[in-house]
Design a protein around this motif. Sequence first.
Motif, PDB file in Angstrom:
ATOM      1  N   ALA A 195      86.369  55.626  69.800  1.00  0.00           N
ATOM      2  CA  ALA A 195      86.272  55.733  68.352  1.00  0.00           C
ATOM      3  C   ALA A 195      85.793  57.144  67.998  1.00  0.00           C
ATOM      4  CB  ALA A 195      85.292  54.697  67.822  1.00  0.00           C
ATOM      5  N   HIS A 196      86.549  57.802  67.160  1.00  0.00           N
ATOM      6  CA  HIS A 196      86.242  59.189  66.825  1.00  0.00           C
ATOM      7  C   HIS A 196      85.686  59.267  65.406  1.00  0.00           C
ATOM      8  CE1 HIS A 196      88.597  60.895  70.280  1.00  0.00           C
ATOM      9  NE2 HIS A 196      88.971  59.625  70.263  1.00  0.00           N
ATOM     10  N   LYS A 197      84.469  59.709  65.311  1.00  0.00           N
ATOM     11  CA  LYS A 197      83.871  59.839  63.985  1.00  0.00           C
ATOM     12  C   LYS A 197      84.410  61.100  63.342  1.00  0.00           C
ATOM     13  CE  LYS A 197      79.589  58.367  61.962  1.00  0.00           C
ATOM     14  NZ  LYS A 197      78.221  57.951  62.341  1.00  0.00           N
ATOM     15  N   HIS A 198      84.653  61.005  62.069  1.00  0.00           N
ATOM     16  CA  HIS A 198      85.329  62.091  61.365  1.00  0.00           C
ATOM     17  C   HIS A 198      84.794  62.112  59.929  1.00  0.00           C
ATOM     18  CE1 HIS A 198      88.533  64.030  59.190  1.00  0.00           C
ATOM     19  NE2 HIS A 198      88.867  62.890  58.633  1.00  0.00           N
ATOM     20  N   GLU A 205      82.137  59.497  55.938  1.00  0.00           N
ATOM     21  CA  GLU A 205      82.414  59.357  57.364  1.00  0.00           C
ATOM     22  C   GLU A 205      83.411  58.242  57.628  1.00  0.00           C
ATOM     23  OE1 GLU A 205      78.573  58.890  59.148  1.00  0.00           O
ATOM     24  OE2 GLU A 205      78.390  61.058  59.448  1.00  0.00           O
ATOM     25  N   PHE A 206      84.334  58.535  58.505  1.00  0.00           N
ATOM     26  CA  PHE A 206      85.374  57.595  58.886  1.00  0.00           C
ATOM     27  C   PHE A 206      85.445  57.536  60.403  1.00  0.00           C
ATOM     28  CE2 PHE A 206      86.638  58.681  54.645  1.00  0.00           C
ATOM     29  CZ  PHE A 206      87.381  57.613  54.176  1.00  0.00           C
ATOM     30  N   TYR A 207      85.984  56.434  60.897  1.00  0.00           N
ATOM     31  CA  TYR A 207      86.318  56.338  62.313  1.00  0.00           C
ATOM     32  C   TYR A 207      87.832  56.253  62.479  1.00  0.00           C
ATOM     33  CZ  TYR A 207      81.568  55.330  63.907  1.00  0.00           C
ATOM     34  OH  TYR A 207      80.241  55.407  64.222  1.00  0.00           O
ATOM     35  N   TRP A 208      88.328  57.024  63.401  1.00  0.00           N
ATOM     36  CA  TRP A 208      89.695  56.834  63.891  1.00  0.00           C
ATOM     37  C   TRP A 208      89.578  56.108  65.223  1.00  0.00           C
ATOM     38  CZ3 TRP A 208      94.449  57.590  61.926  1.00  0.00           C
ATOM     39  CH2 TRP A 208      94.647  58.521  60.912  1.00  0.00           C
ATOM     40  N   ILE A 209      90.315  55.042  65.374  1.00  0.00           N
ATOM     41  CA  ILE A 209      90.371  54.372  66.660  1.00  0.00           C
ATOM     42  C   ILE A 209      91.454  55.042  67.501  1.00  0.00           C
ATOM     43  CG2 ILE A 209      90.897  52.198  67.834  1.00  0.00           C
ATOM     44  CD1 ILE A 209      89.661  50.752  65.441  1.00  0.00           C
TER      45      ILE A 209
ATOM     46  N   PRO B  51      92.207  55.992  59.252  1.00  0.00           N
ATOM     47  CA  PRO B  51      90.782  55.960  59.576  1.00  0.00           C
ATOM     48  C   PRO B  51      90.071  54.903  58.743  1.00  0.00           C
ATOM     49  CG  PRO B  51      91.240  57.814  58.136  1.00  0.00           C
ATOM     50  CD  PRO B  51      92.545  57.127  58.370  1.00  0.00           C
ATOM     51  N   LEU B  52      88.957  54.413  59.252  1.00  0.00           N
ATOM     52  CA  LEU B  52      88.231  53.291  58.648  1.00  0.00           C
ATOM     53  C   LEU B  52      86.802  53.704  58.327  1.00  0.00           C
ATOM     54  CD1 LEU B  52      89.443  50.680  61.264  1.00  0.00           C
ATOM     55  CD2 LEU B  52      90.332  50.994  58.967  1.00  0.00           C
TER      56      LEU B  52
END
Lengths: 256, 256, 256, 256
Positions: A195-198, A205-209, B51-52
């Motif tokens: 999971a990449h925090k962005h 803040e978002f996560y890309w899986i 993204p989530l």
Amino acid sequence: MKKILITNDDSFEAKGLSVLIDAVKDLGEIYIVAPAFPKSACSHSLTITKPLRFIKLDKNFYKLDDGTPTDCVYLSFPEIFDGKKPDLVLSGINHGANLGEDVTYSGTAGGAMEGALHGIPSIAFSQVLKSFDNPPSEVNWENAKNIARDITKKVLDGKITIPHRHILNVNIPNTKKIKGIKATKLGYRLYGNDAHKHTNPRGEEFYWIGLHPLAFKEENGSDFDAIKNSYVSITPIKLDITGYEALEKLKNEINN
Amino acid sequence: MKKILITNDDSFEAKGLSVLIDAVKDLGEIYIVAPAFPKSACSHSLTITKPLRFIKLDKNFYKLDDGTPTDCVYLSFPEIFDGKKPDLVLSGINHGANLGEDVTYSGTAGGAMEGALHGIPSIAFSQVLKSFDNPPSEVNWENAKNIARDITKKVLDGKITIPHRHILNVNIPNTKKIKGIKATKLGYRLYGNDAHKHTNPRGEEFYWIGLHPLAFKEENGSDFDAIKNSYVSITPIKLDITGYEALEKLKNEINN
Amino acid sequence: MKKILITNDDSFEAKGLSVLIDAVKDLGEIYIVAPAFPKSACSHSLTITKPLRFIKLDKNFYKLDDGTPTDCVYLSFPEIFDGKKPDLVLSGINHGANLGEDVTYSGTAGGAMEGALHGIPSIAFSQVLKSFDNPPSEVNWENAKNIARDITKKVLDGKITIPHRHILNVNIPNTKKIKGIKATKLGYRLYGNDAHKHTNPRGEEFYWIGLHPLAFKEENGSDFDAIKNSYVSITPIKLDITGYEALEKLKNEINN
Amino acid sequence: MKKILITNDDSFEAKGLSVLIDAVKDLGEIYIVAPAFPKSACSHSLTITKPLRFIKLDKNFYKLDDGTPTDCVYLSFPEIFDGKKPDLVLSGINHGANLGEDVTYSGTAGGAMEGALHGIPSIAFSQVLKSFDNPPSEVNWENAKNIARDITKKVLDGKITIPHRHILNVNIPNTKKIKGIKATKLGYRLYGNDAHKHTNPRGEEFYWIGLHPLAFKEENGSDFDAIKNSYVSITPIKLDITGYEALEKLKNEINN
């Protein structure tokens, strides 16, 4: 002539879909219903929260906006087949492997599962992207096409049978020279977290899986083992996913 | 104290989620990550195309915008548990049955599967809405709460064990008086087609996918049979969905 | 050679887009960035809640997934023009009229507005679908093409000028024989309510917003009047939407 | 008692919405219909590509899934007001400024515009987040509440009038001490490009559109000027967005 329904999860524009169409176009009457947008990792999801629309692209070729592979198969019956069903469902060719427990995430497998639940022989095809050659080769879609055609033909001819409420999950290795076909069980996939925090420009803040590396337990007879050794892997998948061994134990635990 | 992660597929606002939280809140340290919107029938889908974002609602209570139950579990590890994992994953209580092969569509089961793939004991809870009583009763959420608590407690206490890469799929009947708990296999669901054509005001045609009636083959020992007879059904689900019997046959066919 | 950016709101697949491309392809260097999906009535909306992806379809032809016409123009600068800007923005040809206050809903106008805010001469083209002929004719896209080409050429040649922070809003009547071009003001649209209640198979109620009939106050010099009389309508639209007369009154009211 | 419809574009959960409700709750009968999700920068967009669902949250409080502020106003008539209309539409309080031509992007203004097109006096409220104080203060929602209440009351009492097919666009400075209220024209916003390229874990490139700094031409009497000097700004916005001066010039150009 047999009616073949083709779907996929990479959308109507994907290379793998056109390869699959090309592979089987003279084996039956071809109908295509594919998602309007990429639906990777959508599993066996069915869309019941919004209505879906068929958009005709060409003769017997539709995109479903905004549908999953499962929706594509399900809705093809009333829309394309007058409430009847096709004789075969093919799903793919997926861009990427569907091995081990990853099959439970696979939209490509999901499309085939939907066919199987409606009593239709159904096959999911996936092209492994990672290469075990040295140096790694580009995807050899010609290989993929030949394999897809060969297996489809064997199923149509009854040389390979698909039991009731099962699908075939086919993975094609990314190699110059394929050594053959192996019947396999699903391997044991090792899962990490990718999971990449962005942070977006507004500071949210978002996560890309991401897709963590294709790691597996070494196991003879597994799909991963076949692919690693340059074999096409065919795994029969059962829709009854009861854990029967576990069930016996559970019965004892509940009664005590 | 054990860390319990709760998710569902009916969204953070669902009644069944609050019932589940209420049921287990004193059995461990509770963390909740639920989809921002209803995700019914989303299966084991993982969101890799966008993204989530976590949105904090309360202490240890988040909604994931726009995530599936699988995403909720997967992303809780880096976001909530500092890269570690909870001790238990509970998913539900789903509004509606997840019986037979319908489990392959279930987002509730999907959330639990994600826990299992990461080595965490995981349980999916579903409240059957159809009643077999006469006259039909309202959903008795108090029953559901007690059952969910009871089973969770037994799992935490080691009285019920969940084998590696398995989940427990629990269905609670909609009845005034529950007779007990049965360990079951998945039943054989009979699938129809329930697609409703609909024309919007601009004259465009859409399909709504409906939920065809819960029809099953009569079979002793099935989850459906348990529910029909006012028992709670617990089915162990195996993540290795290989069809082993079919595999033997396939090996023969391929070699000939 | 002048660089012309083309966008629309009916998506990259729309007939009107290909007509517009065809109309102006020899008047400059053509670049196309169009929404991946239909975005009718999306107004001047800019997408800041999710990231957007360019998908190359052909040389200088992209779809933006999932972007609005405004996004298409805005993001073309860094992606296509190396941070510089095109010399002209054309938006359309919209399938349907954009007359009167309906322009405030129009995604087609929105795309052109975005060009104007960045100092680029910008034109929105719309093909009226309703016909005033008797019997009604099919849409004559050949007419639309000629008109779009003619007006674009006049703007490039400086025969028609577009003031700073203005756009031209062009509507083409659906008629066999176009009588000419008129400079118009926006007409006074009569708004009704056209909301259709609809129940999905799960018993949930939804509204579809429809398009109520194109009713207008009769008014000489309005865009509607031009269209009704088989003229092309060109209305200059001002991005400063202050109500200056109202402002004087408001000043008095506030000071008392 | 007057019926007041409240909407916003930051979703039903936004602080600014609850402040606005609180501000006016004793000035009339309050009805709230707000977007289910944040819709910032959605302009005057109307959703005609999918059906929308009301979800009741509380007495006279609904979220619209998945609607824009314009949809919220439009659909409130059949759903909440039995086909009739409220007496006043309030939109906001937006989290962030809506000044200059930015108003053309504003979902908050869009909601108010929809009211105006249906003949209802309508006001858009925005809370500027940037502070001109030194040191910058937190948002003073108490200020915002008092201003919103004061202006709403004056409109209800007829002390401030809103001409037909106009809205009032109110911006509240982020300052400890507000100096008063000014009637203003829209300022001239300086637009840059704030697109952030971003690569997801699968190597796909995306753009996030950011919010470039609030830069304006210095101009007496503009909304920006009022805010900068710690005044509340009220700008009347006209729905007829014809550029009348440009129209005269265009008439000449077309006739030559």
